[in-house]
Design an enzyme around this catalytic site. Sequence first.
Site, mmCIF file in Angstrom:
data_model
loop_
_atom_site.group_PDB
_atom_site.id
_atom_site.type_symbol
_atom_site.label_atom_id
_atom_site.label_comp_id
_atom_site.label_asym_id
_atom_site.label_seq_id
_atom_site.Cartn_x
_atom_site.Cartn_y
_atom_site.Cartn_z
ATOM 1 N N GLN A 70 76.601 6.962 -34.991
ATOM 2 C CA GLN A 70 75.551 7.756 -34.367
ATOM 3 C C GLN A 70 75.946 9.229 -34.286
ATOM 4 O OE1 GLN A 70 72.243 6.976 -32.809
ATOM 5 N NE2 GLN A 70 72.735 5.795 -34.617
ATOM 6 N N GLY A 120 74.360 7.242 -22.997
ATOM 7 C CA GLY A 120 73.899 7.118 -24.374
ATOM 8 C C GLY A 120 74.548 8.114 -25.307
ATOM 9 N N GLU A 171 71.561 11.172 -28.942
ATOM 10 C CA GLU A 171 71.175 12.574 -29.076
ATOM 11 C C GLU A 171 72.348 13.538 -29.120
ATOM 12 O OE1 GLU A 171 67.008 11.516 -28.594
ATOM 13 O OE2 GLU A 171 68.769 10.701 -27.648
ATOM 14 N N ILE A 231 66.155 1.149 -34.055
ATOM 15 C CA ILE A 231 65.726 2.088 -35.096
ATOM 16 C C ILE A 231 66.877 2.410 -36.054
ATOM 17 C CG2 ILE A 231 63.881 3.057 -33.704
ATOM 18 C CD1 ILE A 231 65.703 5.453 -33.092
ATOM 19 N N PHE A 254 63.869 8.181 -34.616
ATOM 20 C CA PHE A 254 64.402 9.285 -33.804
ATOM 21 C C PHE A 254 63.314 10.172 -33.222
ATOM 22 C CE2 PHE A 254 68.647 8.325 -35.447
ATOM 23 C CZ PHE A 254 69.330 8.383 -34.243
ATOM 24 N N THR A 292 79.638 1.654 -34.159
ATOM 25 C CA THR A 292 78.236 2.074 -34.258
ATOM 26 C C THR A 292 78.010 3.404 -33.541
ATOM 27 O OG1 THR A 292 77.700 0.675 -32.342
ATOM 28 C CG2 THR A 292 77.344 -0.264 -34.530
#
Length: 734
Positions: free
Chosen positions: A633, A697, A700, A462, A237, A629
């Site tokens: 996150q 995405g 974040e 990651i 990250f 997934t």
Amino acid sequence: MANYIGTATSRVDGHAKVTGAAKYAGEFGAPNLAYGNLVTSTIAKGRIVSIDISDAMAIPGVIAVLTHKNRPPMATADRAYKDDTAPESGSPYRPLYDDKVMFSGQPVAVVLAEDWETAHFAATRVRVGYEAEAHVTDLTAKRDDTQPAGTEPKPRGKAEKAFAAAAVRHEADYIVPVEHHNPMELFASTVIRDADGKLTVYDKTQGVQNVQRYLCGVFRMKPDEVRVMSPYAGGAFGSGLRPQHQVALAVMAARALQRSVRLVLTRQQMVTLGYRPGTTQRVALGARANGALDAIKHDVLAMTSQYEDFARNDTGWSGALYKCDNTKYSHQLAKLDLATPCDMRAPGAATGMAALECAMDELAVALKMDPLELRLRNYSDLQQDEGLPYTSKELRECYRQAAAAFGWEKRNPEPRSMRDGSELVGWGMATGVWEALQEKTAARIVLSANGHAEVSCATADIGTGTYTIMAQVAADLLGLPIDNVSVKLGDSSLPSSPVEGGSWMAASVSHAIKNAADAVRKELLALAKKMPDSPLKGVKLDDVLLADGKIVSKLDASRAVAIADAMRHGKLDRIEQEKSTNFKQDDKHARNAHSAVFAEVKIDEQLDVIRVTRLVTAVAAGRILNPKTAGSQIMGGMVWGIGMALHEESQFDHRFGRIMNSNFAEYHVPVNADVHDVKVIFVEEKDELINPLGIKGVGEIGLVSVASAIANAVYHATGKRVRDFPITLDKLRR
């Protein structure tokens, strides 16, 4: 035909990870492997005047001790040490280059031995003499000695005048401390030297090709002389975006000894690899009596090193998110005697939005207005700083769904008005925003006649699920079962990829795979058309898809040719296509993901112990490739937000310029007992403008403003406003 895109799919790499089959950088073996251990500086600034290695060299099993005096040759120009994510301004750190000491914990020697235990012990026997200089590691001490960061947007209107004339004003300072990455996997590099001198480097990194280019620059190697691999990473990250010093030192050692070397950092040594820079932020908001914002001022003081100017966009979110005609920003950097900061999940937004969203809550209190209502009254369908419409924005729906799931309508607005037995109950909320980025990426597909496909790209995973989404996208577009798709990544010899960061990789690699799959489909259709009496004669490329092992007409499913038959007729055992992304430049739209975060805290009235008992986050991030997934996150980001709000802070002893809590015992992060009811909602958001698959995405956005929502809930519960994170019980008792 299975549709994998948009379907909750278990990790394709999950079995390897839970069975221990997945190997990490410090686990790859090699014959005649030497082990390294660092000797690090005990001063924060100065120079090395002597290094006595005699006691270390006298220990059986010690092979060598490398210092700046006896290391192999290294490049002399700054450009050789610049990597893809290095700050534009400054001179990158050069490990073991000369006698200068720029931060406490800087490597000053590498001890190499036949086993790790010997190397570790021998490192304690190296005697280093220093000439220390006065150092400064306290941000507040450099408040009057700063330079512009240059990251802030242009001002709009006349913010000072509008603020002074505003009917309701709020102005306060907010502090976010230094926070450190603490991934489970230690940073490590295993360098395997072949007989011909070529190196294979297993490294913990988010960008194998970035590391390869860096090593080639530093050691003047050709690309075919070094291959970098990182098939798995145990968390990163941001900490693995730049090549870290252990990989350079491991390669240096392998070249010096002409044998394979492993170097694994201790957790204490990892604190010098980078950190989220501490910030002091002043936010001033002026509003009319009806809540409409008249002025936003956001001033940031952040830290960087003496040798590089690291800065991220802390201020730009303020004027971009809410409707306001008068905005003004300032972002100043103070140079300290520390290592350069690094990106840490949602860099800039995690800190900047923490201050803004707390200030918005305080403004709502001053206005005697519901915090959600205040945000809705200042809602904008345009990105305010650029005046652009969004490719898509379902933030309003995020507010609605999250508030409904949380039960926000039951909130009593008065502080200290809600209780559960002996505990005070507080409800708070905040808005999250992040960029929807996409970068040029390449992917290769190799389709075999037996119905198996291999998809490859040099990108990293990651822990975010890149292996799985690559398999999902390829399986869908090739019309194959997902078990028939294998994925290769984390290898510098594979098709090109940027570092994995910024939440751009899902969109980027998925479209590279799409382009490669389109090329495979084109080649297969050409083969099928050449078959005798082909049912696909005259069919256009846009009118066929690959499904269930066949090339099928979209207009008439009876017109189909088996992929195996087409390849057999063309006498092909395999089809290979490699393609890059070609995202169109769009200067007419803003691209962002958004979220709404609602938090409940319960606080023991006598002990002031804070528990985050409920969190609800609704996210609008375009098309969700894999809700399973992606949900993980967001949930992980929410837990990280608990840490940012209540736990995480790197503690310094400024007398020595040293970080004191560089271990899991004293650097506090949330554990199972700190995490209660966490709910993730994905709001449907169709986006036909951002890219063909409509992807944004999610890496974040799950963290942004969670700390603010918790801080606002703490105020609602107690009536006490804590503006310096983390919120600990001693601060509630001030």
